[in-house]
Design an enzyme around this catalytic site. Structure first.
Site, PDB file in Angstrom:
ATOM      1  N   ASP A  35       6.537 -11.537 -10.831  1.00 16.35           N
ATOM      2  CA  ASP A  35       6.435  -9.948 -10.825  1.00 16.35           C
ATOM      3  C   ASP A  35       5.486  -9.543 -11.942  1.00 16.35           C
ATOM      4  O   ASP A  35       5.836  -9.305 -13.064  1.00 16.35           O
ATOM      5  CB  ASP A  35       7.448  -9.183 -10.636  1.00 16.35           C
TER       6      ASP A  35
ATOM      7  N   LYS B 102       4.415  -3.936  -5.113  1.00 14.13           N
ATOM      8  CA  LYS B 102       5.421  -3.611  -5.583  1.00 14.13           C
ATOM      9  C   LYS B 102       5.592  -2.107  -6.141  1.00 14.13           C
ATOM     10  O   LYS B 102       4.395  -1.839  -6.926  1.00 14.13           O
ATOM     11  CB  LYS B 102       6.200  -4.501  -6.470  1.00 14.13           C
TER      12      LYS B 102
ATOM     13  N   LYS C 236       7.538  -4.533  -1.993  1.00  9.01           N
ATOM     14  CA  LYS C 236       8.806  -4.328  -2.658  1.00  9.01           C
ATOM     15  C   LYS C 236       8.903  -2.958  -3.238  1.00  9.01           C
ATOM     16  O   LYS C 236       8.231  -2.736  -4.021  1.00  9.01           O
ATOM     17  CB  LYS C 236       8.876  -5.495  -3.914  1.00  9.01           C
TER      18      LYS C 236
END
Lengths: 325, 398
Positions: A162, A225, A261
């Protein structure tokens, strides 16, 4: 001028349908600023309407299990210890020990130095290990440090990285720099999946969210995300809606499925189900899998489990029985 | 990439909340009375079952109602200070808000519109409208009409079936706030919420004759709008009937307000926020099953974005949930009546004839009972769109 999404079905990015868009800084700017705008009244209205969907009975039970299986169970604290990560991993494997039929979560998300601990604890479970990298959460460091950070996570065995985008560069219009950095990190990831955190709470509105989404998709993000969880507001329904539209449009243009996400701020089962409704009705049923939609959360799992028991047993379970993670 | 299918379980609102009574009667001079007309049966369009028997007005009932309204106007309501009138209207508005759930379910049963819309739009808007006008009652001197504006007198009003309670509130709120009295004829197929509104007015102690509600068909409507005891007529409904009323009232000196059908065009240029423009088009035409006087039944799209826009629009239309109006997840409910459905089927056929195979939508039309989402009576129509080959086509541009 609006840039309509072109039709050819090929991989995106440098060699694909959007080769011209990413040729240089100017082309990138032209492309991103040519994307259709986002009307904030309209997007918030649609979100509010979707939030009125009434999900009951078996569809709720299914949603709860789906949400559990989509969680990146997260701990990103300075006070994280190997022991805390191991206990989180135990919960990730078997979220509700009294109910072994509850699915395990999608992944455990930790800082890179603890990736190895999580990998060890989750071996054979099917639960992935995600590690934040690139000078998370601010992203304020040199390219070399960010790549080293990524390498640390990958060496630790993380299957998912991430990363955060350089918001400073994005906000000053240096899209090329953001793009190049994502491409470099993607390369450093090797076979690991790359989630690109836009930190939407630091961007200037929905138009920026759409541009940042496309920028990340062009640069090769497997998943876009919303947030680090360290900035408020984090994941909101309208922001997630705009990002879902981006992956839907990416799929229309290239035939590829990319994921979303929603991270930060989603603490209740009710809120999670609202997000699933948005995924279902905006991106489509294809995206209702842990491969393509994730929740980044720590407290959410507890509420999902409580609600699940309530559905099955007809009464609420107290906080002492199932606490937050 | 096989995602599990996720169907929303039925989430019906309870029909019992409507407090449905077996029979309803006209409201004249402060009382519910047996009308002299032939009683009508009002149907639940979703099931085509009879909801209730409703007494209708005869010509004599119309005379009595107009006379009662005249008396109330001259003796009580007209001379009453605005601040006093406001008290009654605030009370009515409050009770409409308090009984919102009951009114929403009743509206959905009688009209066929989704509970989401009656709950989130019709009833709260009706209450808000009454509150708004209640607030004006004592401020009319500051409304730009001069220092001491006078009421017009007795108003005759005929309203349509698409927003039964809301249309009643639109007529009653401003008329009563300004000191007028009213004789209201709700639509033949949707009389119930207006009669409950009359009950609320009676409970609020509204003086007899200030509000009269006369159910019935077009003949009662004609008797109301043509009555020479009126000072003003306010009509919302079809253009044809509006023209008829206009002819009828020409030269009588009676005032007339008409709110008629004005199906309108959406215009989308290439610099529009496309997703929200799609939502705008969808809300514009599929809200309330498209039964809106200003529904966006035509769509003009700049050629440079036509293909993309239509793709997005068709995909969005696919997500609309057609089904049981009482289900909280229903987006498109039942068509209000047989004649309306016939009209839609007819237009759908015209659309197919005009542009056969011009997009994925026509295949999903017309009006087949939805196989995936029961229950379905004949009163259902699938949402759809056609690409017209010429701008004069009856459908789409119809």
């Amino acid at each position: 001028m609006t840039t309509t999404v072109p039709a050819p079905r090929a991989a995106g990015g440098r060699d694909g349908a959007f080769a011209a868009a990413v040729r240089d800084d100017a082309s990138l700017r032209r492309f991103l600023h040519g994307l259709p705008g986002v009307d904030h009244v309209g997007v918030e209205r649609r979100s509010a309407t979707l939030a009125t969907r009434s999900i009951k009975k078996e569809s709720k039970l299914q949603a709860l299990d789906m949400a559990i299986s989509m969680i990146d169970l997260t701990t990103l604290e300075g006070a994280d210890t190997p022991g805390k990560v191991r206990s989180l991993c135990a919960q990730a494997r078997r979220p509700d020990p009294d109910h072994p039929e509850v699915p395990s979560v999608a992944a455990v998300c930790v800082y890179p130095d603890l990736a190895g601990v999580a990998v060890e604890a989750l071996r054979g479970s099917g639960v992935a290990v995600a590690a934040v990298a690139t000078a998370f959460p601010s992203g304020r460091s040199s390219r070399a440090v960010k790549l080293a950070d990524t390498a640390l996570a990958v060496e630790g065995g993380a299957g998912e990285i991430d990363m955060v985008i350089d918001r400073g560069a994005f906000l000053t219009g240096r899209y090329g720099a953001v793009y190049d950095e994502i491409v470099a990190v993607k390369e450093a990831c090797g076979s690991a999946h790359l989630k690109v955190i836009l930190e939407t709470g630091e961007l200037a509105g929905y138009d920026d969210v759409r541009r940042a989404s496309w920028l990340a998709l062009l640069a090769g993000a497997d998943v876009i995300k919303t947030s680090t969880g360290k900035v408020s507001p984090a994941a909101t329904l309208p922001v997630v809606q705009v990002m879902l539209q981006a992956v839907r449009d990416w799929h229309r243009a290239t035939g590829e499925h990319r994921g979303v996400k929603a991270a930060g701020g989603i603490r209740t089962a009710k809120d999670a189900i609202r997000h699933l409704v948005a995924v279902h009705e905006i991106a489509g049923a294809d995206w209702l899998t842990p491969e393509l939609f994730r929740f980044g959360a720590s407290a959410l799992l507890g509420d999902l489990l409580r609600q699940r028991r309530t559905q099955l047993e007809g009464h609420y379970t107290d906080r002492d029985h199932i606490g937050g993670a | 990439m096989a995602a599990p299918s996720w169907e929303y379980a039925p989430a019906p609102e309870s029909a019992a909340l409507a407090n449905l009574k077996p029979a309803y009667r006209p409201f004249v001079d402060g009382e519910f009375v047996d009308g002299g007309g032939e009683p009508l049966k009002t149907l639940n369009p979703a099931t085509e079952e009879v909801l209730a028997e409703v007494g209708t007005a005869s010509t004599e009932d119309v005379d009595r109602a107009v006379a009662a309204a005249r008396r109330a106007y001259e003796q009580v309501w007209g001379p009453m200070p605005g601040a006093e009138r406001a008290k009654y209207l605030f009370r009515i508005a409050r009770v409409v808000a308090e009984r919102a759930r009951e009114l929403a379910v009743l509206e959905t049963l009688d009209n066929g519109k989704p509970i989401r819309e009656s709950r989130d739009v019709d009833v709260p808007t009706a209450s808000a409208h009454l509150f708004h006008h209640a607030g004006w009652a004592d401020k009319l001197g500051y409304a730009g009409l001069g220092p001491d504006p006078r009421p017009v007198g007795v108003v005759g009003s005929v309203i349509p079936w698409n927003f039964p309670l809301l249309m009643a509130a639109w007529k009653i709120g401003p008329a009563l706030a300004c000191g007028n009295t009213i004789v209201l004829k709700p639509a033949e197929t949707t009389p119930l919420t207006a009669l409950v509104l009359a009950e609320i007015a009676a409970d609020a102690g509204l003086p007899p004759g200030v509000l009269n509600v006369l159910p019935g068909a077009g003949d009662v409507g004609a008797a109301v709008v043509g009555h020479d005891g009126l000072d003003k007529v306010a009509f919302t409904g079809s253009t044809d009937v509006g023209k008829e009323i206009q002819r009828r009232l020409a030269g009588t000196g009676r005032r007339l307000t008409l709110e008629l059908g004005g199906k309108a065009a959406n215009i989308v240029y290439d610099d529009a926020p496309l997703d929200q423009a799609v939502d705008g088009v969808v809300d514009g035409i599929f809200f309330n099953q498209g039964h809106v006087c200003c529904a966006g039944s035509r769509l003009l799209v700049q050629e440079s974005i036509e293909q993309e826009f239509m793709e997005l629009l068709h995909a969005r239309i696919e997500t609309l949930r057609v089904g049981d109006p009482l289900d909280k997840n229903t987006d498109v409910g039942a068509i209000n009546s047989r004649p309306q459905l016939d009209k839609i089927v007819d237009l759908a056929a015209a659309g197919d004839a005009e542009a056969p195979g011009a997009g994925p939508a026509p295949a999903r039309c017309p009006n087949a009972a939805s196989s995936s989402r029961p229950p379905c009576s004949p009163a259902w129509s699938r949402p759809c769109a056609w690409r017209a080959r010429r701008s004069s086509a009856r459908c789409s541009p119809c």
